[in-house]
Design a protein around this motif. Structure first.
Motif, PDB file in Angstrom:
ATOM      1  N   GLY A  50       0.783  -1.234   0.000  1.00  0.00           N
ATOM      2  CA  GLY A  50       0.000   0.000   0.000  1.00  0.00           C
ATOM      3  C   GLY A  50       0.810   1.276   0.000  1.00  0.00           C
ATOM      4  N   LYS A  51       2.003   1.275  -0.522  1.00  0.00           N
ATOM      5  CA  LYS A  51       2.808   2.505  -0.514  1.00  0.00           C
ATOM      6  C   LYS A  51       2.218   3.553  -1.464  1.00  0.00           C
ATOM      7  N   THR A  52       1.969   3.153  -2.707  1.00  0.00           N
ATOM      8  CA  THR A  52       1.418   4.096  -3.676  1.00  0.00           C
ATOM      9  C   THR A  52       0.006   4.511  -3.303  1.00  0.00           C
ATOM     10  N   SER A  53      -0.789   3.594  -2.831  1.00  0.00           N
ATOM     11  CA  SER A  53      -2.161   3.920  -2.424  1.00  0.00           C
ATOM     12  C   SER A  53      -2.174   4.913  -1.274  1.00  0.00           C
ATOM     13  N   THR A  54      -1.301   4.710  -0.284  1.00  0.00           N
ATOM     14  CA  THR A  54      -1.241   5.635   0.851  1.00  0.00           C
ATOM     15  C   THR A  54      -0.765   7.014   0.397  1.00  0.00           C
ATOM     16  N   ALA A  55       0.185   7.050  -0.539  1.00  0.00           N
ATOM     17  CA  ALA A  55       0.671   8.337  -1.041  1.00  0.00           C
ATOM     18  C   ALA A  55      -0.452   9.094  -1.763  1.00  0.00           C
ATOM     19  N   ARG A  56      -1.244   8.407  -2.545  1.00  0.00           N
ATOM     20  CA  ARG A  56      -2.347   9.074  -3.246  1.00  0.00           C
ATOM     21  C   ARG A  56      -3.427   9.543  -2.271  1.00  0.00           C
ATOM     22  N   ILE A  57      -3.689   8.726  -1.260  1.00  0.00           N
ATOM     23  CA  ILE A  57      -4.680   9.149  -0.263  1.00  0.00           C
ATOM     24  C   ILE A  57      -4.198  10.390   0.476  1.00  0.00           C
ATOM     25  N   LEU A  58      -2.913  10.457   0.799  1.00  0.00           N
ATOM     26  CA  LEU A  58      -2.370  11.645   1.450  1.00  0.00           C
ATOM     27  C   LEU A  58      -2.465  12.867   0.533  1.00  0.00           C
ATOM     28  N   ALA A  59      -2.208  12.655  -0.746  1.00  0.00           N
ATOM     29  CA  ALA A  59      -2.330  13.769  -1.693  1.00  0.00           C
ATOM     30  C   ALA A  59      -3.778  14.247  -1.794  1.00  0.00           C
ATOM     31  N   LYS A  60      -4.727  13.332  -1.769  1.00  0.00           N
ATOM     32  CA  LYS A  60      -6.141  13.721  -1.785  1.00  0.00           C
ATOM     33  C   LYS A  60      -6.502  14.517  -0.534  1.00  0.00           C
ATOM     34  N   ALA A  61      -5.988  14.059   0.615  1.00  0.00           N
ATOM     35  CA  ALA A  61      -6.308  14.766   1.860  1.00  0.00           C
ATOM     36  C   ALA A  61      -5.720  16.175   1.880  1.00  0.00           C
ATOM     37  N   LEU A  62      -4.598  16.386   1.202  1.00  0.00           N
ATOM     38  CA  LEU A  62      -3.970  17.706   1.210  1.00  0.00           C
ATOM     39  C   LEU A  62      -4.617  18.661   0.200  1.00  0.00           C
ATOM     40  N   ASN A  63      -5.062  18.155  -0.939  1.00  0.00           N
ATOM     41  CA  ASN A  63      -5.559  19.021  -2.016  1.00  0.00           C
ATOM     42  C   ASN A  63      -7.065  18.930  -2.206  1.00  0.00           C
ATOM     43  N   CYS A  64      -7.773  18.260  -1.316  1.00  0.00           N
ATOM     44  CA  CYS A  64      -9.221  18.175  -1.458  1.00  0.00           C
ATOM     45  C   CYS A  64      -9.855  19.544  -1.195  1.00  0.00           C
ATOM     46  N   THR A  65     -11.104  19.659  -1.540  1.00  0.00           N
ATOM     47  CA  THR A  65     -11.822  20.924  -1.333  1.00  0.00           C
ATOM     48  C   THR A  65     -11.970  21.194   0.161  1.00  0.00           C
ATOM     49  N   GLY A  66     -11.512  22.363   0.577  1.00  0.00           N
ATOM     50  CA  GLY A  66     -11.553  22.717   1.987  1.00  0.00           C
ATOM     51  C   GLY A  66     -10.471  22.063   2.822  1.00  0.00           C
ATOM     52  N   GLY A  67      -9.489  21.443   2.142  1.00  0.00           N
ATOM     53  CA  GLY A  67      -8.432  20.747   2.868  1.00  0.00           C
ATOM     54  C   GLY A  67      -7.355  21.671   3.388  1.00  0.00           C
ATOM     55  N   PRO A  68      -6.378  21.073   4.025  1.00  0.00           N
ATOM     56  CA  PRO A  68      -6.212  19.630   4.269  1.00  0.00           C
ATOM     57  C   PRO A  68      -7.187  19.095   5.335  1.00  0.00           C
ATOM     58  N   LYS A  69      -7.732  17.931   5.075  1.00  0.00           N
ATOM     59  CA  LYS A  69      -8.590  17.262   6.042  1.00  0.00           C
ATOM     60  C   LYS A  69      -8.507  15.753   5.804  1.00  0.00           C
ATOM     61  N   ALA A  70      -8.606  14.995   6.909  1.00  0.00           N
ATOM     62  CA  ALA A  70      -8.445  13.544   6.825  1.00  0.00           C
ATOM     63  C   ALA A  70      -9.684  12.860   6.271  1.00  0.00           C
ATOM     64  N   ASP A  71     -10.867  13.379   6.568  1.00  0.00           N
ATOM     65  CA  ASP A  71     -12.122  12.775   6.088  1.00  0.00           C
ATOM     66  C   ASP A  71     -12.615  13.579   4.888  1.00  0.00           C
ATOM     67  N   PHE A  72     -12.267  13.141   3.712  1.00  0.00           N
ATOM     68  CA  PHE A  72     -12.622  13.840   2.471  1.00  0.00           C
ATOM     69  C   PHE A  72     -13.553  12.940   1.656  1.00  0.00           C
ATOM     70  N   ASP A  73     -14.093  13.510   0.643  1.00  0.00           N
ATOM     71  CA  ASP A  73     -14.990  12.780  -0.254  1.00  0.00           C
ATOM     72  C   ASP A  73     -14.176  12.256  -1.431  1.00  0.00           C
ATOM     73  N   PRO A  74     -14.019  10.932  -1.542  1.00  0.00           N
ATOM     74  CA  PRO A  74     -13.173  10.414  -2.639  1.00  0.00           C
ATOM     75  C   PRO A  74     -13.795  10.537  -4.015  1.00  0.00           C
ATOM     76  N   ASN A  75     -15.075  10.900  -4.076  1.00  0.00           N
ATOM     77  CA  ASN A  75     -15.754  10.969  -5.377  1.00  0.00           C
ATOM     78  C   ASN A  75     -15.768  12.372  -5.968  1.00  0.00           C
ATOM     79  N   GLU A  76     -15.254  13.365  -5.289  1.00  0.00           N
ATOM     80  CA  GLU A  76     -15.218  14.699  -5.887  1.00  0.00           C
ATOM     81  C   GLU A  76     -14.173  14.732  -6.992  1.00  0.00           C
ATOM     82  N   ASP A  77     -14.299  15.687  -7.854  1.00  0.00           N
ATOM     83  CA  ASP A  77     -13.498  15.693  -9.071  1.00  0.00           C
ATOM     84  C   ASP A  77     -12.009  15.826  -8.794  1.00  0.00           C
TER      85      ASP A  77
END
Length: 522
Positions: A50-77
């Motif tokens: 899970g190295k690449t998967s964890t890295a992508r999840i961290l990137a999503k948490a940092l650049n998500c809308t209203g981030g950084p936040k740990a609980d984000f919506d994975p379906n947003e664009d």
């Protein structure tokens, strides 16, 4: 839409989907919630953890809308773009093909530009250990003091190849191999989502063969679905991948513990002829022995996936051996595994290792003899030991014998002082012929005087020492001096008084004075 394999279709999308890496997920969640974000992260672990998967999840948490936040919506664009690799702010770089200094220089030039959409510009370098030393050195300054809008995420399977200067600038997270039971549960979940009937024994066999890698297990399940269709059994798993069933492993371990060499060799022969991987069979056997060793030390331990009825039989067979004996057998198989790794005839080394392990289990050691003797002494007790020792005193009393008189030492003779030594005889002087003729003969000496002389000689002989004293050392004469080196001393010159005195003492002068009745005047 084209077909998507299970490894990509069921890739984790959020922190909650990551399996078996709770320590990493908890640390990243707390860092995001507490606004304690580092500028560089390093994920280290085996393949498929899970190295690449964890890295992508961290990137999503940092650049998500209203981030950084740990609980984000994975379906947003924004998150979908990052998951599909289409985001302009998240650059995924392959370290194996971009390992030169020129690529690192381009990266340093692009770091200065602000992100296009998100809050951070994230550089993810996979297999970062493939970068050259020159590329690492070119990246040092940028990695140590990047712009505030830049984050670096590295992933590698060999952290020992990364320079210490790079490691000291990153927060390191070690991802662990995923447990077998967790992989098996996830495979059952995927099978239920895909409307595939997967037996629990088959799921366990696949998870065991994956060796802690979730991606490997998902790829094997995808292959089994293509081979079997909607129903997958354990036999299908064993036939496709050459694995050995848990029953075969338990049977081989049972023959080993019962020291049935022909049965064990026959079982290895059948597995080799059916195309089974002997290296994997040896690993399974070592795992079963390891589980037995742990169960001896901790009775609450489980059977490492072996069915309950087979596990109880193995425990009963292992009761006859102490833990050190099972440990010796594991050591033998560890050496055998090292030989099999580089040998073309794996079966030969496996059979030799099995025979040696059976001999190790059956050998008698000095510690075993001591334990048997100690156990026998404890079972006899004091009464048994007294009965086991033959009686020394006879039953019929012997007649009483008079006691022998005590030994009395003979009295020492009284000390008699030796007679005083006689004075030495006077030195013999010259006698005239007449006196020697008058001397008394020996026969005229009284007998008493002869006896006294004889006893005196005897006492002197008795008192003489056994060893004579060494003679005194010789005094060497003074070295000779020649006339050239040392002249003899001159005699003293006579004085006038000495000459006159010697003149008066001259016999001729004295005779003349006596005849003439003269005297010396002056």
């Amino acid at each position: 839409m084209s077909y998507q394999v299970f490894a990509r279709k069921y890739r984790p999308k959020t922190f909650d989907d990551v399996l078996g890496q709770d320590h990493v997920v908890r640390t990243l969640r707390n860092a995001i919630e507490q606004k304690r974000l580092a500028h560089a992260y390093l994920f280290v672990g085996p393949r498929g953890t899970g190295k690449t998967s964890t890295a992508r999840i961290l990137a999503k948490a940092l650049n998500c809308t209203g981030g950084p936040k740990a609980d984000f919506d994975p379906n947003e664009d924004v998150c979908v773009e990052i998951a599909e690799g289409r985001s302009l702010d998240v650059l995924e770089i392959d370290g194996a093909s971009n390992n030169g200094v020129e690529q690192v220089r381009d990266l340093r030039e692009s770091v200065r530009f602000a992100p296009a959409r998100g809050q951070f510009k994230i550089y993810y370098i996979d297999e970062v250990h493939m970068l050259s030393n020159a590329a690492f050195n070119a990246l040092l300054k940028t990695l140590e003091e990047p712009p505030p809008h830049v984050k670096f995420i590295f992933a590698t399977t060999e952290a020992n190849k990364i320079l210490p200067t790079i490691l000291s600038r990153c927060q390191r997270f070690d991802l662990r191999p995923i447990p077998t039971d967790l992989i098996a549960k996830h495979l059952l979940h995927i099978a239920s989502e895909e409307n595939v009937k997967l037996d629990e024994a088959a799921a366990w066999a696949v998870a065991k063969g994956a060796d802690g890698g979730m991606r490997d297990a998902q790829s094997m399940l995808d292959q089994l679905v293509a081979f079997c269709g909607d129903h997958i059994t354990e036999a299908n798993v064993l036939d496709v991948f050459g694995f050995t069933s848990r029953e075969k492993v338990a049977q081989l371990a049972s023959t080993l513990l019962s020291r049935q060499t022909p049965a064990a060799l026959s079982l290895i022969q059948k597995e080799a002829e059916s195309g089974r991987e002997l290296g994997q069979l040896l690993g399974e056997l070592v795992g079963a022995l390891r589980a037995l060793l742990v169960a001896k030390l901790d009775p609450s331990a489980d059977g490492d996936g072996i069915p309950a009825e087979l596990w109880q039989g193995l425990l009963s067979a292992a009761d006859a051996y102490p833990p050190d004996r099972i440990l010796s057998a594991i050591d033998v198989f560890a050496e055998t595994e090292g030989r099999m790794k580089w040998s073309t005839n794996k079966r030969l080394h496996f059979e030799l290792g099995l025979i040696k392990a059976i001999q190790v289990l059956g050998e008698v050691r000095l510690s075993d003899v001591i334990k048997v003797l100690a156990k026998g002494a404890d079972s006899l007790g004091d009464a048994g030991i007294a009965a086991a020792i033959p009686a020394v005193v006879p039953s019929t009393p012997e007649p009483v014998r008079e006691a022998a008189p005590a030994y009395e030492p003979e009295p020492e003779p009284e000390y008699v002082p030796e007679p005083a030594p006689l004075p030495p005889p006077p030195a013999k002087v010259w006698e005239p012929e007449e006196e020697r003729a008058v001397a008394a003969p020996v026969s005229s000496v009284p007998k008493r005087s002869l006896d006294a002389i004889t006893s005196r000689f005897d006492s002197l002989i008795a008192a003489a020492p056994e060893h004579s004293e060494p003679p005194p050392p010789l005094v060497e004469p003074p070295p000779f001096k020649s006339a050239e080196t040392a002249a003899p001393p001159e005699p003293p010159k006579p004085t006038r008084a000495a000459v006159d005195e010697n003149f008066h003492r001259d016999p001729l002068i004295e005779h003349a004075l006596a005849a003439l009745e003269g005297r010396v005047v002056g």
